[in-house]
Write an enzyme that holds these catalytic residues in place. Sequence first.
Site, PDB file in Angstrom:
ATOM      1  CB  SER A 372      -0.919   0.003   1.223  1.00 19.38           C
ATOM      2  OG  SER A 372      -1.646   1.207   1.314  1.00 19.38           O
ATOM      3  CD1 TRP A 375      -1.600   1.181  -6.108  1.00 18.42           C
ATOM      4  CD2 TRP A 375      -2.283   2.607  -4.543  1.00 18.42           C
ATOM      5  NE1 TRP A 375      -2.751   1.781  -6.574  1.00 18.42           N
ATOM      6  CE2 TRP A 375      -3.193   2.661  -5.617  1.00 18.42           C
ATOM      7  CE3 TRP A 375      -2.515   3.423  -3.436  1.00 18.42           C
ATOM      8  CZ2 TRP A 375      -4.311   3.492  -5.621  1.00 18.42           C
ATOM      9  CZ3 TRP A 375      -3.627   4.255  -3.436  1.00 18.42           C
ATOM     10  CH2 TRP A 375      -4.508   4.281  -4.521  1.00 18.42           C
ATOM     11  CG  HIS A 376      -0.858   5.542  -0.858  1.00 16.51           C
ATOM     12  ND1 HIS A 376      -1.223   4.307  -0.365  1.00 16.51           N
ATOM     13  CD2 HIS A 376      -1.961   6.320  -0.740  1.00 16.51           C
ATOM     14  CE1 HIS A 376      -2.480   4.350   0.046  1.00 16.51           C
ATOM     15  NE2 HIS A 376      -2.964   5.545  -0.179  1.00 16.51           N
ATOM     16  N   GLY A 377       2.914   6.012  -3.637  1.00 17.81           N
ATOM     17  CA  GLY A 377       3.872   6.923  -4.254  1.00 17.81           C
ATOM     18  C   GLY A 377       5.253   6.321  -4.385  1.00 17.81           C
ATOM     19  CG  PHE A 532      -1.664   9.054  -4.097  1.00 22.76           C
ATOM     20  CD1 PHE A 532      -0.369   9.481  -3.913  1.00 22.76           C
ATOM     21  CD2 PHE A 532      -2.628   9.440  -3.181  1.00 22.76           C
ATOM     22  CE1 PHE A 532      -0.032  10.266  -2.831  1.00 22.76           C
ATOM     23  CE2 PHE A 532      -2.289  10.221  -2.087  1.00 22.76           C
ATOM     24  CZ  PHE A 532      -0.996  10.634  -1.918  1.00 22.76           C
TER      25      PHE A 532
END
Length: 532
Positions: A372, A375-377, A532
Site C-alpha cells: 500500500s 502504491w501510494h507513491g 497517486f
Amino acid sequence: MKFDETSIKKVLHSGKSTPLFCHFTKFLTIFALFHRYAIIFSLFSTFRRANQLLFNSYVFILCFFPIVFTGYYLLLNLKNKKIAKIFFVICNLYFYSYWNINYLPIILSSIAINFTLAAMLNKIPRLSVKRMILTLGIFFNIGLLGYYKYSDFFLTNVNVLVKTDYPLLHLALPLAISFFTFQQIAYLVDTFREGTKEYTLLDYAFFVTFFPHLIAGPIVHHREIIDQLHDGSNYKMKMSNISSGLYIFSIGLFKKVIIADTLAGWANLGYNNIASLTLFDSWITTLAYTFQLYFDFSGYCDMAIGLGLFFNIKLPFNFNSPYKALDIQDFWRRWHMTLGRFFTHYLYIPLGGNRKGKARTYLNLFLIFFVSGIWHGAGWTFIIWGMMHGFAAVIHRFWTSLNLQLPKWLAWLVTFLFVHIAWVFFRSPDIPIAAAMLKKMFAFTSFHFPQGLTMFFNEHFRRHFIPAAYYFDLKLAFLFLVLLGIVLFAKNSIERLNTMRPTVSTAAFIGFIAILSLLYLNRVSEFLYFKF
C-alpha cells in the site's frame, strides 16, 4: 476499414469477443461515428484556459457536467441505448485526456489489452493456459504501472547504491494509472475465477472510464457498475437520485473548497518554513495537514458518489469517519475502504490470509501495508509510511490475541496520534524534512509560553521565562479543537445522506454551502489523491 453506416452498425451490434486489433478498430469506429455529431464538444474549447477538469472547477460544474448529463439522458430516449453509452464513454475519455492528450493512448491500450485477455480467459477451458494468461495480464498491468510510476525512483536508488549514473527517464505519470490498473487486475482475476462472458467492450470501457470514480477512486468492482448499467430502470432520470446526488456533492464541494483548501495554506506554509517553527507551530502545521487530507479525500468521495447518483450509478462508500477509529484495523476499515477491500481480496487472501499460522498472518498483514505504501507513491517516505502501518497492524493483531483492551479514550488517542505522526512521512517530500518536522514536534525542551503568559509569570512569580515567537496564531489551536469535535461527534455525510429528506430547509442548506463554495472556486486546487 471504412467508416460507413454499414460498418458502424456492425460495431454497434457486435458483442462477441474479438482479437486485440478489432478492439482498437471498434474504438476508432466509435470515434468516427461521433465525429459528425461532435459539434457540442467545441463548447469545451471556450473554457480551455483551465488545464484541469476538476470536480471543484467552473469548467466542470458549469460546462462539462451539464453537457454530459443532458446529452446522456437525451440519447437514452433513442431506441438503441448503446448510442448513449458510447457518448458517455467518449465524454469519460475527454474528461481523462483534458489534463494531457498524451495519456489517452495509454488508457485505451490498457482497456483493449485487458479486455482481450479477459475474453481469452472466458474462451479457453484449459486451466494451465488460463493461469498463464492471467499471469501475463497481471505482469502487463504491474509493468505498465511500474514503468511510468517507479522507473525514476528505481534508477535513482540504483545510482546511489551502485555509484552509477544512469539517466532518469522523467516520465509524466499518467493520470489515475494506479486506480484503473488495480481495477483491471481485479477484473482479470474475477474473470479467471468466475467468468465475465456477458460483458461487451462497451460495458467494459464504461466501467473503467466512468468519470466520477476514474481519477481517484473508489476502486470499483466491475459488477458494481455494469449490473446497474444493465438495469433498464436506470435509463430514465430519477429525481430521488438527483436530489441525493446534489446534496452529497454540495457537501463534498464545501469540504474541499472551504475547509481542505483553507487548511492547505497553513500546512504548506509550515512545511515550507520548518526551521522557523516552534513546538506549538509544528503541531499546528501537522494537524493542518491531518485535517486537510481528511476533508480533501472525504470531499472527493462525497462528490464522486453524488456524481454517480446523477446517472443512477451507486458507487461504493469509500470513507467512513476514520478518525473515530479505536485501533489501526478499524482505521483501515474506514479510510479508503475500497483500497482495503482490494488488498484483502486480491493480495491478503491469496497469500494465505490468517490460515497458515500466526507468523504467516503477521507477514501477510505487513506485506499488504508495505505494498500500500509503494502504491501510494514512488518515494521512501511512502514506503516508511506503509511499513509503519504494517508494524502497527501486526502489533494490534498480537495485542488482540492476548485479550487485552485499553480504555476507549486511550485506544482512540493512541490510534489518532499514530495516524497523525505517520501522516508526517506521507506529506513530506523526503526523509530529512520528515525527520526535521518530527524533531520539532517532540522538542519539548524548546517549548516557550505565549507572550501574555510569560509576562504574567515573570511579573507575579519573579520568573524569567522567554516569550515564544509563534509562527501561527494561537486561535488556530481552538479551530482544530472544533474540527476534531466535528470529525468525532458529528454525523458524517453518508449518515446524513441516508436520512436526507428533500425539504425546504434541506434546499436552503444545499443552496448556501453550494453558493459559498462556488464563490471560492477561483482558488482551484487538485485533490490530494490525484497524484497517486
